[in-house]
Design an enzyme around this catalytic site. Structure first.
Site, PDB file in Angstrom:
ATOM      1  N   GLN A 125      68.148 -43.424  -8.944  1.00  0.00           N
ATOM      2  CA  GLN A 125      67.607 -43.864  -7.654  1.00  0.00           C
ATOM      3  C   GLN A 125      68.127 -45.266  -7.320  1.00  0.00           C
ATOM      4  OE1 GLN A 125      66.525 -40.783  -6.329  1.00  0.00           O
ATOM      5  NE2 GLN A 125      65.072 -42.113  -5.278  1.00  0.00           N
ATOM      6  N   GLU A 185      65.714 -31.765   0.798  1.00  0.00           N
ATOM      7  CA  GLU A 185      66.715 -30.846   0.233  1.00  0.00           C
ATOM      8  C   GLU A 185      66.066 -29.903  -0.786  1.00  0.00           C
ATOM      9  OE1 GLU A 185      67.038 -34.227   0.366  1.00  0.00           O
ATOM     10  OE2 GLU A 185      68.289 -34.182   2.178  1.00  0.00           O
ATOM     11  N   LYS A 200      71.804 -45.020  -6.260  1.00  0.00           N
ATOM     12  CA  LYS A 200      71.908 -44.412  -4.929  1.00  0.00           C
ATOM     13  C   LYS A 200      71.572 -45.448  -3.851  1.00  0.00           C
ATOM     14  CE  LYS A 200      69.022 -40.983  -3.396  1.00  0.00           C
ATOM     15  NZ  LYS A 200      68.328 -39.694  -3.458  1.00  0.00           N
ATOM     16  N   ILE A 212      54.927 -31.415  -7.756  1.00  0.00           N
ATOM     17  CA  ILE A 212      54.619 -32.765  -7.268  1.00  0.00           C
ATOM     18  C   ILE A 212      55.656 -33.777  -7.753  1.00  0.00           C
ATOM     19  CG2 ILE A 212      52.157 -32.148  -7.159  1.00  0.00           C
ATOM     20  CD1 ILE A 212      51.695 -34.088  -9.507  1.00  0.00           C
ATOM     21  N   PRO A 213      55.768 -34.917  -7.077  1.00  0.00           N
ATOM     22  CA  PRO A 213      56.796 -35.896  -7.414  1.00  0.00           C
ATOM     23  C   PRO A 213      56.282 -36.993  -8.359  1.00  0.00           C
ATOM     24  CG  PRO A 213      55.848 -36.466  -5.317  1.00  0.00           C
ATOM     25  CD  PRO A 213      55.066 -35.290  -5.831  1.00  0.00           C
ATOM     26  N   GLU A 240      65.894 -41.656   4.579  1.00  0.00           N
ATOM     27  CA  GLU A 240      64.889 -42.247   3.700  1.00  0.00           C
ATOM     28  C   GLU A 240      65.624 -42.943   2.548  1.00  0.00           C
ATOM     29  OE1 GLU A 240      62.285 -39.444   1.439  1.00  0.00           O
ATOM     30  OE2 GLU A 240      60.682 -40.592   2.365  1.00  0.00           O
ATOM     31  N   CYS A 251      56.324 -41.849   0.551  1.00  0.00           N
ATOM     32  CA  CYS A 251      56.744 -40.987   1.663  1.00  0.00           C
ATOM     33  C   CYS A 251      56.355 -41.620   2.996  1.00  0.00           C
ATOM     34  CB  CYS A 251      56.137 -39.613   1.526  1.00  0.00           C
ATOM     35  SG  CYS A 251      54.401 -39.629   1.097  1.00  0.00           S
ATOM     36  N   SER A 270      61.779 -34.241  -1.817  1.00  0.00           N
ATOM     37  CA  SER A 270      62.868 -34.445  -0.856  1.00  0.00           C
ATOM     38  C   SER A 270      63.031 -33.231   0.055  1.00  0.00           C
ATOM     39  CB  SER A 270      64.174 -34.687  -1.614  1.00  0.00           C
ATOM     40  OG  SER A 270      64.490 -33.549  -2.396  1.00  0.00           O
ATOM     41  N   GLU A 313      55.618 -31.403   2.079  1.00  0.00           N
ATOM     42  CA  GLU A 313      55.441 -32.827   2.392  1.00  0.00           C
ATOM     43  C   GLU A 313      56.721 -33.520   1.954  1.00  0.00           C
ATOM     44  OE1 GLU A 313      55.087 -36.291   2.179  1.00  0.00           O
ATOM     45  OE2 GLU A 313      53.371 -36.261   0.789  1.00  0.00           O
ATOM     46  N   ALA A 373      56.469 -34.055 -12.073  1.00  0.00           N
ATOM     47  CA  ALA A 373      57.866 -34.496 -12.066  1.00  0.00           C
ATOM     48  C   ALA A 373      58.282 -34.984 -13.448  1.00  0.00           C
ATOM     49  CB  ALA A 373      58.057 -35.596 -11.030  1.00  0.00           C
ATOM     50  N   GLU A 374      59.504 -34.680 -13.813  1.00  0.00           N
ATOM     51  CA  GLU A 374      60.017 -35.098 -15.121  1.00  0.00           C
ATOM     52  C   GLU A 374      60.097 -36.618 -15.240  1.00  0.00           C
ATOM     53  OE1 GLU A 374      61.329 -33.282 -12.718  1.00  0.00           O
ATOM     54  OE2 GLU A 374      63.526 -33.183 -12.796  1.00  0.00           O
ATOM     55  N   LYS A 410      53.508 -28.162 -11.564  1.00  0.00           N
ATOM     56  CA  LYS A 410      54.746 -28.654 -12.181  1.00  0.00           C
ATOM     57  C   LYS A 410      54.867 -30.132 -11.800  1.00  0.00           C
ATOM     58  CE  LYS A 410      58.763 -29.550 -12.062  1.00  0.00           C
ATOM     59  NZ  LYS A 410      59.309 -30.863 -12.472  1.00  0.00           N
TER      60      LYS A 410
HETATM   61  P1  NAI Z   1      62.911 -33.948  -5.722  1.00  0.00           P
HETATM   62  O1  NAI Z   1      62.459 -33.457  -4.410  1.00  0.00           O
HETATM   63  O2  NAI Z   1      64.106 -33.285  -6.301  1.00  0.00           O
HETATM   64  O3  NAI Z   1      61.700 -33.824  -6.787  1.00  0.00           O
HETATM   65  C1  NAI Z   1      60.370 -33.580  -6.456  1.00  0.00           C
HETATM   66  C2  NAI Z   1      59.801 -32.510  -7.382  1.00  0.00           C
HETATM   67  O4  NAI Z   1      60.554 -31.302  -7.208  1.00  0.00           O
HETATM   68  C3  NAI Z   1      59.895 -32.825  -8.876  1.00  0.00           C
HETATM   69  O5  NAI Z   1      58.765 -32.330  -9.546  1.00  0.00           O
HETATM   70  C4  NAI Z   1      61.123 -32.051  -9.307  1.00  0.00           C
HETATM   71  O6  NAI Z   1      61.124 -31.720 -10.682  1.00  0.00           O
HETATM   72  C5  NAI Z   1      61.008 -30.807  -8.456  1.00  0.00           C
HETATM   73  N1  NAI Z   1      62.276 -30.092  -8.255  1.00  0.00           N
HETATM   74  C6  NAI Z   1      63.533 -30.599  -8.232  1.00  0.00           C
HETATM   75  N2  NAI Z   1      64.439 -29.610  -8.026  1.00  0.00           N
HETATM   76  C7  NAI Z   1      63.739 -28.464  -7.905  1.00  0.00           C
HETATM   77  C8  NAI Z   1      64.108 -27.101  -7.669  1.00  0.00           C
HETATM   78  N3  NAI Z   1      65.382 -26.731  -7.521  1.00  0.00           N
HETATM   79  N4  NAI Z   1      63.116 -26.183  -7.565  1.00  0.00           N
HETATM   80  C9  NAI Z   1      61.821 -26.542  -7.685  1.00  0.00           C
HETATM   81  N5  NAI Z   1      61.429 -27.803  -7.939  1.00  0.00           N
HETATM   82  C10 NAI Z   1      62.372 -28.756  -8.039  1.00  0.00           C
HETATM   83  O7  NAI Z   1      63.125 -35.504  -5.579  1.00  0.00           O
HETATM   84  P2  NAI Z   1      63.946 -36.549  -6.498  1.00  0.00           P
HETATM   85  O8  NAI Z   1      65.267 -35.997  -6.847  1.00  0.00           O
HETATM   86  O9  NAI Z   1      63.096 -36.971  -7.611  1.00  0.00           O
HETATM   87  O10 NAI Z   1      64.110 -37.771  -5.487  1.00  0.00           O
HETATM   88  C11 NAI Z   1      65.132 -37.739  -4.496  1.00  0.00           C
HETATM   89  C12 NAI Z   1      64.633 -38.216  -3.155  1.00  0.00           C
HETATM   90  O11 NAI Z   1      63.561 -37.401  -2.727  1.00  0.00           O
HETATM   91  C13 NAI Z   1      64.067 -39.625  -3.100  1.00  0.00           C
HETATM   92  O12 NAI Z   1      65.068 -40.588  -2.955  1.00  0.00           O
HETATM   93  C14 NAI Z   1      63.179 -39.549  -1.888  1.00  0.00           C
HETATM   94  O13 NAI Z   1      63.931 -39.772  -0.728  1.00  0.00           O
HETATM   95  C15 NAI Z   1      62.669 -38.132  -1.912  1.00  0.00           C
HETATM   96  N6  NAI Z   1      61.308 -38.048  -2.474  1.00  0.00           N
HETATM   97  C16 NAI Z   1      60.254 -38.019  -1.609  1.00  0.00           C
HETATM   98  C17 NAI Z   1      58.973 -38.008  -2.087  1.00  0.00           C
HETATM   99  C18 NAI Z   1      57.806 -37.982  -1.174  1.00  0.00           C
HETATM  100  O14 NAI Z   1      56.758 -38.512  -1.516  1.00  0.00           O
HETATM  101  N7  NAI Z   1      57.904 -37.330  -0.029  1.00  0.00           N
HETATM  102  C19 NAI Z   1      58.682 -38.055  -3.524  1.00  0.00           C
HETATM  103  C20 NAI Z   1      59.858 -38.046  -4.341  1.00  0.00           C
HETATM  104  C21 NAI Z   1      61.120 -38.051  -3.833  1.00  0.00           C
END
Ligand code: NAI
Ligand code: MG
Length: 480
Positions: free
Chosen positions: A329, A230, A332, A148-149, A382, A283, A228, A249, A176-177, A174
Site C-alpha cells: 500500500q 475491483e 502504491k 471484511i477488510p 481512492e 472508506c 476495493s 461497500e 483480511a489477511e 473471512k
Molecule cells: P481488497 O478489496 O482486495 O480486500 C478486501 C477483502 O477482500 C480482504 O478480506 C481480502 O482478503 C478479500 N479478497 C481479496 N481478493 C479476493 C477475492 N478474489 N475474492 C474474495 N475476497 C477477496 O483490498 P486490498 O487489496 O486489501 O486493498 C486495496 C485497495 O482497496 C485499497 O487501496 C483501498 O483503496 C481499497 N480498500 C477499501 C476499503 C474500504 O473500507 N472500502 C478497505 C480496504 C481496501
C-alpha cells in the site's frame, strides 16, 4: 496469544499452512494466522447451515428476545476486554492507540445497538381483499458470508456480525489477511459468552483462496463485502452464479465542501481529522477539499500550518497518524504521489515522522496537494493514505459539479451557514451520506451507511442495516 486457527462449528481448527502477520509500524512479524482453503471454507458453510437449521447447537430455537439478551451481554464482554482488544487492534493495524480504543468502543456499541433492535424488528399487515388477511414475515437469509477488510477489523466485525445475528442469521466471516487479530479475539469471546457452535465461523486466509472460495460457495444465502471496487466486482460475479444477494461497500473519494460563509474554526479540525484518521485508510475519508475561491487563501494558510504540526509514529506512541497497513500500500501510494509531482502538482504542506519512530514502518506523512489539473487521478481515485487533494470553486453550481465529479459517492461534508444552501447541496450531492457542518458524526452506528455508483450499494449501520440482513416473505391467508 492470538489464535492461529480457524473457527469452524465451534471448534478451533488447525490449517495446513499459516500466514505471517506483521506489525505495520515495524514491518516485523507478530503472529501467525490460519490460511484456510476451499476445504475449510466448505466445512464452515456446512457448520453455519447446520446451526441455522437446528442440526447443530441451539441457535434455531433462540427467539428474538434471547438473541437480544446475548448481543447485549456480548457488548459487555467486549467492554470488559477493551484494553486487550485495543492493544491487538493497535499493534495489528498500526493505528494510534486512541483510535484503536475508539474502534473497540464502536464495536461494542454495534452489539448494544443491534441487541436493542433484535426484538423490535417485525413485518407488517397489508390491506387486501376483504376475505384475506395478509402479512409480511421478516426472515433471516440463513447463512451470511462476510468478507471484511483490514482498516477497521473490529468495527466492521461489529457492523456486520451484530446485525446479521440480531436478525437470526448464521455467519461465515473471512477477515483480511493484513489485520484480523482483534476479530479472532472477538470470536473467542463470543464462544466464551455461549454463542452456540456454528453460528459464527471465522475462516482467515488469503483473498484469492479463502475469500474467493467463500464468495463462490453455492451454500451461502447472502454476502456482504467491504473493500476495493475491483475485488467487489469479482465477489459479485462469483455470488451471481448462485443468485446470492450482495451488499457492496467499496470506498470513496468524498468531498468536504467549504463555502465562503463557513465557520472555519469549526470546519478545519474536521477537515484534518477526516483525512488523517487511520492514516487516510478509511472508506469514508474526506479526501477532497473543495474551497470557495474567496476564502481559499486563508483556508490554505491555516491548513498548511496545521499539517506541518502533524506527526507520524507507531500506534502505541499515539501520534496524529500511524503507518499504512503494508509495504504494498505504501509503494502504491508513493508511486502515485511521484506521478502527481511529475504532473506539476504541488505539495502545499506535509507533516513529519516523529523522531524515534521505528524504522521499517510503512509510514507516509500526511500531506495536502494543491494546483491539481482538472480530472487528474488524485482527484478521482481512492489513494487510501493521508493525502488531501484541494480543488477551488466559484459558486454553488460549480461546487456541486465538482462534488459529483467522481465515479464514487459515499459521503460528503458541507460547511455553510446558509440554510437554503445546506438543503440544496444535501439534495444535490450524489452520495449515501451527507454531513452538514460536521463530518463523520463519530462513526454513526445509528446512521444508515453505503454508497452510490462505484462506492457500492446496499446499506449497513442503523436500523436499515439490520433490515438488509432480512428478507420479506408475504403470507396471504384467505379466510372466507
Ligand atoms: P481488497 O478489496 O482486495 O480486500 C478486501 C477483502 O477482500 C480482504 O478480506 C481480502 O482478503 C478479500 N479478497 C481479496 N481478493 C479476493 C477475492 N478474489 N475474492 C474474495 N475476497 C477477496 O483490498 P486490498 O487489496 O486489501 O486493498 C486495496 C485497495 O482497496 C485499497 O487501496 C483501498 O483503496 C481499497 N480498500 C477499501 C476499503 C474500504 O473500507 N472500502 C478497505 C480496504 C481496501
Ligand atoms: Mg498486520
Amino acid at each position: 496469544m492470538p489464535r492461529s486457527q480457524a473457527l469452524i462449528g465451534g471448534e478451533w481448527v488447525t490449517t495446513q499452512a499459516t500466514i505471517e502477520v506483521e506489525a505495520p509500524a515495524r514491518g516485523e512479524a507478530i503472529a501467525r494466522i490460519a490460511r484456510c482453503q476451499a476445504e475449510e471454507v466448505d466445512a464452515a458453510v456446512q457448520a453455519a447451515g447446520q446451526a441455522f437449521s437446528g442440526q447443530l447447537g441451539s441457535w434455531a430455537s433462540w427467539n428474538a428476545r434471547r438473541r437480544s439478551e446475548w448481543l447485549l451481554a456480548f457488548a459487555a464482554a467486549i467492554e470488559a476486554d477493551h484494553e486487550r482488544l485495543s492493544a491487538l487492534e493497535c499493534a495489528d493495524t498500526g493505528k494510534p492507540m486512541t483510535q484503536a480504543r475508539g474502534d473497540i468502543t464502536a464495536c461494542a456499541r454495534y452489539f448494544r445497538f443491534y441487541g436493542g433492535a433484535a426484538d423490535k424488528l417485525h413485518g407488517e399487515t397489508i390491506p387486501f381483499e376483504n376475505d384475506f388477511a395478509v402479512m409480511t414475515l421478516r426472515e433471516p437469509y440463513g447463512i451470511c458470508a462476510q468478507i471484511i477488510p483490514w482498516n477497521y477489523p473490529a468495527q466492521i466485525f461489529g457492523r456486520c456480525v451484530a446485525a446479521a445475528l440480531a436478525a437470526g442469521n448464521t455467519i461465515v466471516l473471512k477477515p483480511a489477511e493484513d489485520a484480523c487479530l482483534s476479530v479472532l479475539r472477538l470470536a473467542e469471546l463470543a464462544l466464551e459468552q455461549g454463542l452456540p457452535p456454528g453460528v459464527l465461523n471465522v475462516v482467515p486466509g488469503l483473498g484469492r483462496e479463502a475469500g474467493a472460495a467463500l464468495a463462490a460457495h453455492p451454500g451461502i444465502d447472502h454476502l456482504s463485502f467491504t473493500g476495493s471496487p475491483e475485488t467487489g466486482t469479482l465477489v459479485t460475479q462469483a455470488a451471481a452464479m448462485h443468485h446470492v444477494p450482495v451488499t457492496m461497500e467499496l470506498g470513496g473519494k468524498s468531498p468536504q465542501i467549504l463555502f465562503g460563509d463557513a465557520d472555519l474554526g469549526a470546519a478545519l479540525p474536521f477537515v484534518v481529522r477526516g483525512i488523517i484518521q487511520n492514516a487516510g485508510q478509511t472508506c469514508s475519508a474526506g479526501s477532497r477539499l473543495l474551497v470557495q475561491r474567496d476564502i481559499a487563501k486563508e483556508v490554505l494558510e491555516r491548513l498548511a500550518e496545521r499539517f506541518e504540526t502533524l506527526l507520524c509514529d507507531a500506534g502505541e506512541a499515539d501520534a496524529d497518524c500511524g503507518p499504512l497497513i503494508n509495504a504494498r500500500q505504501k509503494a502504491k501510494l508513493e508511486s502515485r504521489l511521484e506521478a502527481a509531482r511529475a504532473d506539476g502538482i504541488r505539495t502545499l504542506a506535509r507533516g513529519r515522522l516523529a523522531e524515534g519512530a521505528p524504522s521499517g514502518g510503512h509510514f507516509v506523512v500526511p500531506q495536502v496537494l494543491n494546483d491539481i489539473p482538472e480530472g487528474h487521478e488524485v482527484l478521482r481515485e481512492e489513494l487510501f493514505g493521508p493525502v488531501l487533494a484541494v480543488q477551488l470553486f466559484d459558486d454553488e453550481a460549480e461546487a456541486l459539479a465538482l462534488a459529483n465529479g467522481t465515479d464514487f459517492g459515499l459521503c460528503a461534508g458541507i460547511w455553510t451557514r446558509d440554510g437554503g444552501r445546506q438543503l440544496r447541496m444535501a439534495k444535490g450531492v450524489r452520495s449515501g451520506q451527507v454531513f452538514v457542518n460536521n463530518y463523520g458524526a463519530a462513526g454513526g452506528i445509528e446512521l444508515p451507511f453505503g454508497g452510490v455508483g462505484r462506492s457500492g450499494y446496499g446499506r449497513e449501520k442503523g436500523f436499515e442495516g439490520l433490515k438488509s440482513y432480512t428478507r420479506i416473505k408475504t403470507v396471504a391467508i384467505r379466510h372466507g
